[in-house]
Design a protein around this motif. Structure first.
Motif, mmCIF file in Angstrom:
data_model
loop_
_atom_site.group_PDB
_atom_site.id
_atom_site.type_symbol
_atom_site.label_atom_id
_atom_site.label_comp_id
_atom_site.label_asym_id
_atom_site.label_seq_id
_atom_site.Cartn_x
_atom_site.Cartn_y
_atom_site.Cartn_z
ATOM 1 N N GLU A 177 27.406 66.686 -128.044
ATOM 2 C CA GLU A 177 26.084 66.230 -129.495
ATOM 3 C C GLU A 177 27.057 65.405 -131.252
ATOM 4 O O GLU A 177 26.096 64.308 -131.121
ATOM 5 N N GLY A 178 27.734 65.850 -130.451
ATOM 6 C CA GLY A 178 28.495 65.144 -131.998
ATOM 7 C C GLY A 178 28.716 63.643 -131.949
ATOM 8 O O GLY A 178 29.032 63.390 -132.923
ATOM 9 N N THR A 179 28.125 62.916 -130.790
ATOM 10 C CA THR A 179 28.480 61.517 -130.519
ATOM 11 C C THR A 179 27.076 60.909 -130.541
ATOM 12 O O THR A 179 27.292 59.209 -130.770
ATOM 13 N N GLN A 180 26.450 61.863 -130.550
ATOM 14 C CA GLN A 180 24.952 60.918 -130.762
ATOM 15 C C GLN A 180 24.253 59.941 -131.137
ATOM 16 O O GLN A 180 23.579 59.233 -131.675
ATOM 17 N N SER A 181 24.796 60.375 -132.895
ATOM 18 C CA SER A 181 24.798 60.004 -134.367
ATOM 19 C C SER A 181 25.347 58.563 -133.486
ATOM 20 O O SER A 181 25.119 57.468 -134.455
ATOM 21 N N ASP A 182 26.729 58.521 -133.195
ATOM 22 C CA ASP A 182 27.348 56.717 -133.102
ATOM 23 C C ASP A 182 26.428 56.042 -131.591
ATOM 24 O O ASP A 182 27.050 55.017 -131.340
ATOM 25 N N CYS A 183 25.236 56.471 -131.040
ATOM 26 C CA CYS A 183 25.023 56.146 -129.968
ATOM 27 C C CYS A 183 23.194 55.664 -130.641
ATOM 28 O O CYS A 183 23.147 55.848 -131.458
ATOM 29 N N TYR A 184 23.128 54.615 -129.378
ATOM 30 C CA TYR A 184 21.593 54.096 -129.301
ATOM 31 C C TYR A 184 20.685 55.771 -129.430
ATOM 32 O O TYR A 184 20.850 56.119 -128.615
ATOM 33 N N PRO A 185 19.631 55.501 -130.243
ATOM 34 C CA PRO A 185 18.683 56.616 -129.404
ATOM 35 C C PRO A 185 17.578 56.103 -127.737
ATOM 36 O O PRO A 185 17.585 55.531 -127.932
ATOM 37 N N GLY A 186 18.395 57.712 -127.816
ATOM 38 C CA GLY A 186 17.496 58.612 -126.546
ATOM 39 C C GLY A 186 18.579 57.602 -125.291
ATOM 40 O O GLY A 186 17.992 57.684 -123.928
ATOM 41 N N THR A 187 19.936 57.474 -125.677
ATOM 42 C CA THR A 187 20.713 56.972 -124.673
ATOM 43 C C THR A 187 22.067 57.858 -124.927
ATOM 44 O O THR A 187 22.219 58.204 -126.346
ATOM 45 N N THR A 188 22.975 57.651 -124.363
ATOM 46 C CA THR A 188 24.628 57.496 -124.501
ATOM 47 C C THR A 188 25.611 56.131 -124.440
ATOM 48 O O THR A 188 27.010 56.388 -124.596
ATOM 49 N N VAL A 189 24.784 55.289 -125.121
ATOM 50 C CA VAL A 189 25.673 54.508 -125.186
ATOM 51 C C VAL A 189 25.917 53.908 -126.677
ATOM 52 O O VAL A 189 25.193 54.174 -127.221
ATOM 53 N N LEU A 190 27.068 53.425 -126.808
ATOM 54 C CA LEU A 190 27.832 53.900 -127.878
ATOM 55 C C LEU A 190 27.217 52.361 -128.456
ATOM 56 O O LEU A 190 26.668 51.371 -127.771
ATOM 57 N N ILE A 191 26.856 52.301 -130.378
ATOM 58 C CA ILE A 191 26.481 51.426 -130.872
ATOM 59 C C ILE A 191 27.635 50.099 -130.618
ATOM 60 O O ILE A 191 28.164 50.632 -131.252
ATOM 61 N N ASN A 192 27.232 48.667 -130.041
ATOM 62 C CA ASN A 192 28.442 47.925 -130.368
ATOM 63 C C ASN A 192 28.123 46.721 -130.970
ATOM 64 O O ASN A 192 26.583 46.654 -131.262
ATOM 65 N N LYS A 193 28.667 45.714 -130.761
ATOM 66 C CA LYS A 193 28.414 44.748 -131.158
ATOM 67 C C LYS A 193 27.964 43.833 -130.769
ATOM 68 O O LYS A 193 26.945 42.762 -131.256
ATOM 69 N N LEU A 194 27.717 43.530 -129.302
ATOM 70 C CA LEU A 194 26.851 43.275 -128.631
ATOM 71 C C LEU A 194 24.888 43.377 -128.780
ATOM 72 O O LEU A 194 24.538 42.427 -128.056
ATOM 73 N N GLY A 195 25.044 44.126 -129.000
ATOM 74 C CA GLY A 195 23.622 45.382 -129.064
ATOM 75 C C GLY A 195 23.181 45.301 -127.536
ATOM 76 O O GLY A 195 22.052 45.764 -127.652
#
Length: 55
Positions: A7-25
Motif C-alpha cells: 500500500e505504501g508504494t501505490q503513490s509512486d505507481c501509475y493509477p490502477g497498476t503496480t508499475v512504478l512511475i518512470n521517465k519512459l511513461g
C-alpha cells in the motif's frame, strides 16, 4: 523484475497498476522490463566500446 503491491508504494505507481512511475511513461510491467533490459545492454555495449577507444 519486482512487482510492487504494498500500500505504501501505490503513490509512486501509475493509477490502477503496480508499475512504478518512470521517465519512459511505460505503464505495463512486461514492456518496462524489456525497455530496462535494452537500455542496460545498450549502455554496457557503449561502455566497453569507449574503453577500447581509450576514452
Amino acid at each position: 523484475m519486482a512487482v510492487y503491491s504494498m500500500e505504501g508504494t501505490q503513490s509512486d505507481c501509475y493509477p490502477g497498476t503496480t508499475v512504478l512511475i518512470n521517465k519512459l511513461g511505460i505503464k505495463e510491467q512486461k514492456m518496462l522490463n524489456v525497455a530496462e533490459i535494452r537500455i542496460v545492454i545498450s549502455m554496457t555495449a557503449k561502455y566497453f566500446t569507449c574503453k577500447k577507444c581509450g576514452s
